[in-house]
Design a protein around this motif. Sequence first.
Motif, PDB file in Angstrom:
ATOM      1  N   ILE C 107       0.803  -1.133   0.026  1.00 29.47           N
ATOM      2  CA  ILE C 107      -0.060   0.083  -0.067  1.00 29.47           C
ATOM      3  C   ILE C 107       0.813   1.091   0.038  1.00 29.47           C
ATOM      4  CG2 ILE C 107      -1.678   1.369   1.385  1.00 29.47           C
ATOM      5  CD1 ILE C 107      -2.899  -1.063   2.317  1.00 29.47           C
ATOM      6  N   HIS C 109       3.865   1.789  -1.047  1.00 24.75           N
ATOM      7  CA  HIS C 109       4.628   1.773  -2.321  1.00 24.75           C
ATOM      8  C   HIS C 109       3.545   2.221  -3.442  1.00 24.75           C
ATOM      9  CE1 HIS C 109       7.278   1.590  -5.699  1.00 24.75           C
ATOM     10  NE2 HIS C 109       6.342   0.614  -6.348  1.00 24.75           N
ATOM     11  N   ILE C 110       2.485   1.185  -3.709  1.00 24.44           N
ATOM     12  CA  ILE C 110       1.528   1.619  -4.793  1.00 24.44           C
ATOM     13  C   ILE C 110       0.979   2.964  -4.716  1.00 24.44           C
ATOM     14  CG2 ILE C 110      -0.367   0.615  -5.981  1.00 24.44           C
ATOM     15  CD1 ILE C 110       0.462  -2.113  -5.140  1.00 24.44           C
ATOM     16  N   PHE C 111       0.443   3.267  -3.415  1.00 30.53           N
ATOM     17  CA  PHE C 111      -0.372   4.248  -3.454  1.00 30.53           C
ATOM     18  C   PHE C 111       0.244   5.571  -2.986  1.00 30.53           C
ATOM     19  CE2 PHE C 111      -3.315   0.767  -3.119  1.00 30.53           C
ATOM     20  CZ  PHE C 111      -4.168   0.952  -4.240  1.00 30.53           C
ATOM     21  N   ASP C 112       1.713   5.375  -2.793  1.00 36.03           N
ATOM     22  CA  ASP C 112       2.577   6.652  -2.570  1.00 36.03           C
ATOM     23  C   ASP C 112       1.945   7.356  -1.259  1.00 36.03           C
ATOM     24  OD1 ASP C 112       4.676   8.028  -2.728  1.00 36.03           O
ATOM     25  OD2 ASP C 112       3.814   9.205  -4.462  1.00 36.03           O
ATOM     26  N   LEU C 113       1.606   6.380  -0.279  1.00 32.27           N
ATOM     27  CA  LEU C 113       0.972   6.904   1.078  1.00 32.27           C
ATOM     28  C   LEU C 113       2.117   7.150   2.012  1.00 32.27           C
ATOM     29  CD1 LEU C 113      -2.314   5.241   1.329  1.00 32.27           C
ATOM     30  CD2 LEU C 113      -1.767   7.651   0.799  1.00 32.27           C
ATOM     31  N   ILE C 117       1.354   6.831   8.300  1.00 29.31           N
ATOM     32  CA  ILE C 117       0.127   6.573   8.548  1.00 29.31           C
ATOM     33  C   ILE C 117      -0.596   5.245   8.139  1.00 29.31           C
ATOM     34  CG2 ILE C 117      -2.217   7.575   7.742  1.00 29.31           C
ATOM     35  CD1 ILE C 117      -0.746   9.441   9.680  1.00 29.31           C
ATOM     36  N   VAL C 118       0.107   4.688   7.138  1.00 26.40           N
ATOM     37  CA  VAL C 118      -0.409   3.513   6.644  1.00 26.40           C
ATOM     38  C   VAL C 118      -0.209   2.395   7.897  1.00 26.40           C
ATOM     39  CG1 VAL C 118       0.088   1.504   5.073  1.00 26.40           C
ATOM     40  CG2 VAL C 118       0.035   3.816   4.211  1.00 26.40           C
ATOM     41  N   ALA C 121      -2.913   2.960  10.545  1.00 20.67           N
ATOM     42  CA  ALA C 121      -4.048   2.255  10.525  1.00 20.67           C
ATOM     43  C   ALA C 121      -3.689   0.835  10.633  1.00 20.67           C
ATOM     44  CB  ALA C 121      -4.284   2.361   8.908  1.00 20.67           C
TER      45      ALA C 121
END
Lengths: 513, 298, 326, 330
Positions: C107, C109-113, C117-118, C121
């Motif tokens: 997550i 990497h793919i969504f650049d978050l 925060i990731v 969560a």
Amino acid sequence: MENSLDPAPSLLEVRGISKSFGAVRALQEVDFTLRAGEIHALLGENGAGKSTLIKVVTGVFPRDAGVVRLGGEEVAPRSAKAALQAGIATVYQEVNLLPNLSVAQNLFLDRQPMRFGIVREGEMRRRANALLTGFGLDIDVAAPLGNYSVAIQHVTAIARAVDLSARVLILDEPTASLDRHEVEILFGIMRQLAKRGIGIVFVSHFLDQVYEISDRITVLRNGRLVGERETASLPRLELIRMMLGRELAETTSARAAASVPKSREVCASFENYGKAGYVAPFNLELRHGEVVGLAGLLGSGRTETARLVFGAERADGGQARVEGASVRLQSPRDGVRHGFGYCPEERKTDGIVAELTVRENIVLALQAKRGLHRPLSRREQDELAGRYVKMLDIRPPDPERPVGLLSGGNQQKVLLARWLATAPRLLVLDEPTRGIDVGAHSEIIRLIRELCDDGLALLVISSELDEIVTYSDRVIVLRDRAHVEELAGEAIDVTNILAAIAADGAAMQEARA
Amino acid sequence: AELTIGFSQIGSESGWRAAETSVSKQEAAKRKVNLKIADAQQKQENQIKAIRSFIAQNVDAIFLAPVVSTGWDSVLKEAKEAKIPVVLLDRDIDPSGKDLYLTAVTSDSVHEGEVAGDWLAKTVGDKACNIVELQGTVGASVAANRKKGFDTAIAKHANLKVVRSQTGDFTRAKGKEVMESFIKAEGGGKTICAVYAHNDDMMVGAIQAMKEAGLKPGKDILTVSIDAVPDIFKAMAAGEANATVELTPNMAGPALDAIAAFKEKGTVPPKWIQTESKLYTAADDPQKIYDSKKGLGY
Amino acid sequence: MKGLPPVLITAIVLVAGFAACAVQFPNIASTRVVGNLLTDNAFLGIVATGMTFVIISGGIDLSVGSVIGFTTVFVALAIERWGVPPLVAFVAVLVLSATFGAAMGAIIHIFDLPPFIVTLAGMFLARGAGFLLSTESVPITAPVYSTVSDFALHMPGGGRLTAIAIIMLAIVLGGVLLLRLTRFGANVYALGGGRATASLMGVAVGGMTVKIYMLSSLLAGLAGIVFSFYTSAGYSLSAVGVELDSIAAVVIGGTLLTGGQGSVIGTFLGVLIQGMIQTYINFDGTLSSWWTKIATGILLFAFIALQQGLVVLARRPAAKRAGAAS
Amino acid sequence: MTALLPRRGLAQILALIVILAVDRLVSPQFFDLRLQDGRLFGSMIDVLNRGTPVALLSLGMVLVIATRGIDLSVGAVMAICGAIAASLADSHGLPVVLAAALGAGLVCGLWNGFLVAVLGMQPIVATLILMVAGRGIAQLITEGRIVTFTSPDLVWLGNGAILGVPVPVAIALGMLLLTGAVVRGSALGLLIEATGGNARASELAGVGTRAMILAVYVWCGVCAALAGVIAAADIMGADANNAGLWLELDAILAVVIGGTSLFGGRFSLILAVLGALIIQTMNTGILLSGYPPEFNLLVKAVVVLAVLLLQSPKLSGFAGIMARLRRTKP
Ligand SMILES: Nc1ncnc2c1ncn2[C@@H]1O[C@H](COP(=O)(O)OP(=O)(O)OP(=O)(O)O)[C@@H](O)[C@H]1O
Ligand SMILES: Nc1ncnc2c1ncn2[C@@H]1O[C@H](COP(=O)(O)OP(=O)(O)OP(=O)(O)O)[C@@H](O)[C@H]1O
Ligand SMILES: [Mg+2]
Ligand SMILES: [Mg+2]
């Protein structure tokens, strides 16, 4: 080379590539052909789309349209790694290496010599040393790359790309931060590689170098292909016209200085100024309306001198005066307060604030100087930004664009604008023309002259000796972190500067004898 | 000789806990016992570390107020090997460790919940009554037990029903916040007949929420909670709270006595010294109790 | 990449601190206390090792405490309620936690978050999943548990080197080797130096990100198993706040939160320093809850300030030389 | 990334609307409002009122994060300042109480700022020190008890109303306007963004980066102090053990949901506050839903991830997902 009919088969074929960033159409239907064994110069103004073309071809940016064929087969790399695997090695424009890793690790990242799943550190260092020696560099490869100057980092990046022994080697402005000697070495290596059948793409704003090394030239303008020519049959003026789309008012390449010897009051002076282990104490007088050039080899202490003068580094001895009054320069803030400005040489890390807009980058220093409670109104900011975007021909002429999205040369112009906006009394420019196209280059040199005609004092560092000779009233030559010679007036020419720089060897031999 | 006792206390998560600590100190001082208190900041691993360091210091006895009921076997075995008697305070541990400690001075938190439930059942009588429940921290054994006890008590009465149950983390602020939303969710509080809170702190918060919503706690909505901290008596005196079940902060007193007897005469105390879970209501002169409890460090 | 000087400094700080404590409480200078230090901090040492990789790569993992909590519950339920053989339960939970970490990495990497925060969560998710499994603490009675918790190498002076301490030492050693000697390790540093740059240099940034968070979660899972050995139980509220403890250990160990620099040995020393602070406070035994916190804060400050001071001193001559360039 | 500029805030507003709609689903009376004792009353008001502490914290936090820092100590600072206010409330007037509490917050901020800007510590550890010790200090002040007070002035701060609007909400709004005015009305905003974007370059451009960093931590401390006072006023007592516990994480979450990067640079005050509201809307929804509390964290995790994905630069809504799927196919 299977195809014996064609002596120079096309190795890399780019057809109809387009790429837009939002509203900016960076590339429109660009074609480009690279033959095996040739050195092909890719030229164009700042922002013409050279770097973008390279990044699209190597998969860093996804492309909107077009095909890329490598050795006749269509390739569509999705990442730099994929491009590498396909056989395209690239040195991108900004040094893209990792300052926290050792030089050796940088050279062999992801392809370290291994045994039983373990990196052979010793072997890696040995190979790194061997590789760099080929480039005339004898440094400690176990030290972090960040400890070394941009030049060394750039050489490392090139060495890495060369060592990947790919079929295509792309070099985006590799020579911008190199001095003559290193350029010679690089060219030697490029010729060897070309002889081995590797196709080389070479981007540069130094036309001399282009004519010296390249076989063919492709010119881009505003994201479109202008043409592809044999270097030998393309006159220089014609090339410039292709790049700019107009004639260049050929600048006074001869020494234009000393035309009107003006009052020349001392603006700032430094006595016995220095810092132990950084740069030896020096005396320096900077006068209004005068350009002082700093010349020397890489690592000779020019940047260090500039930082001391500006206040970015604290001196541990000596005396600084501004307009005759003695001052203390402890921090950049002091420098700014006394009306100094400083364009650092490493624009990515020390210059631009990538995320902020062109406008905000331009007003930054002025705002810092005015202080918190006297904010520039939005109108003033717009006005300033608009003026400098026009004056320096910053492209695209959109002050609200994040500066990080501008091409390298345009970023440099924004930095210059930042300091001009503060109306400084002394401007220190460290490699101001690095990565700037011919048009802008002559613009900036004209600007430097103009500024000093208006009474500004200038201290300019450049690795281009021709350039220094063109605008300097005096030239200080540095060697081994000490000021060793000062040339003025008629004595300023490339030969004399080189002699002063090279006196090194001779003097050393004398001393030994 | 003077006894040195190590006390592994949970932490300071509430006023009740602070009172337990300060009462323990008073009781130890009364008996001239040198009490070393190690505060675990709510972490079991810290308690284990503390017990180990008590063993390393060769104390005469160890008091343990376990933050959770499981996981003490190996460290208590070490204590046993070192021949240091252990007394559990305030909370019991898992049955598998029964032979690893000398005695446990605790209340029965399931019983506390029952006492609260029984009081409510008796008070309400045969009327239908919707109860909202403020639970303690999710996962805390006290919360689970107090819930269990209460549920058993009201299960016998079909007219009592828990309609909403959320965690208020044993705190005032969360108690208030949760009660606020209960009130909104239950038609402005009109359908709520009683609040049961796993501790008094949450109830004090809930009382404020009810007042701000224009309800009269103690009259429109009955309250019953557990701990008997001073502030609930203040509310009771003001007619805003109805009942609380006491959890005495004096666990150390009986424990010290048991240890003294064990050390001097070799008397083995009973495995469980249960403290009383006394019910207090407005009939018990809350103002007086408030004044007497105020100084205990709640 | 030169890990030695900061590590050496941390080591000096540790030894000096230990000596100071021993002067006040001579009992501290015993193999028993040293053994305890290793045993009590075994799970922290393991997660912190994983955290070191994450932080050097320029990320952060806040989910580790919750993953430990979840693991203990899962293992306890699997063994006690579902009748799964312990070894199978361990493998299952390690696979589960590794998958969880891989998902977070993907997550990120793919969504650049932002990792912060990731993984925050992830922290909620793992803790919540633990609650769903069981809010009660579940004792584990399987014989393996008593065998393992009773196993210990006896050191002279009454100290015990327990099985979980040995596991931790092995993981730390493995971490050192992995980070120092392998291509994976070099790539971790590369990511910390700059993701974009690393990608341009041909590092498979996405794959690395997934692997790094996978490693961290895997080690958190292992730490959970160790924790369950430590307490012979599973409890969904266990190891709350351990993420901050392990971040602190990593940073005290000289690793930069900005990434690109640091070492596993340093982290190990950081864990020991934290453990020592706590041992000291326990030995003192007079501190109230609040003074315990304040003292922890002051000691933390003292250690970091001392370390920072030493680093500055050590760098002084070098700073002059590097000056403009670095 | 910044090409999204004109659309900035859209994702957050969308997220808020969706969560509000879900809240309306789980609780039909969610949007009901009435006047109760001169004070608006309803779930929406609860959201605003309960969201106040985190909103206040996020106002300070967003500036700290903009300079590439982080402040883990805000929860502890809340506890300290609440404790100070509560212990002074019954013996001193409101101005003294406020001055003492806010002064304490300022000192805390100075301490953090000193560690980061002057000693050069990494923000996360520098503020971890106060996070640990600060709660101890707060407990020291209250001796672990809940210190209650009756001073009507202070109680009004927590429970009063101005024109029907709860005082805390009014304060938060006031602080938002004040911070906005200070930051955007002066050059502070630009200089903070420059410092966070590239501290070295800003320093060389003559920006007093240390002063900037010091200033934002101080402001963060003051905001936390205010949040602490309000939290204490709300329950008419200072609960040093639990006041502000783990709220630093919520504040950071609010800032990130508000689109400010943890790597510093561009920030938005309004969106940070919006982030705080999103979090609280979700929390209130959970409380209203009637699900067992074991689910709270799971719901929170899922919502947080969903909100973040919604604003991921790599993905704008459903179209983005589809595009990605298509692109990842070989
Ligand atoms: N990531 C990006 N996002 C948006 N616009 C970009 C991006 N990269 C480049 N551009 C724009 O694309 C155009 C072409 O830029 P490019 O960097 O290719 O120029 P260049 O020919 O390499 O110039 P220079 O000689 O100055 O390096 C410029 O207008 C630039 O602003
Ligand atoms: N050929 C070299 N071998 C080893 N070290 C070098 C060499 N050239 C430069 N360095 C090191 O690089 C560092 C930075 O040099 P720096 O860039 O400041 O010099 P400079 O005179 O400003 O040159 P320039 O501005 O052209 O890059 C110095 O610490 C110097 O020791
Ligand atoms: Mg370019
Ligand atoms: Mg230089």
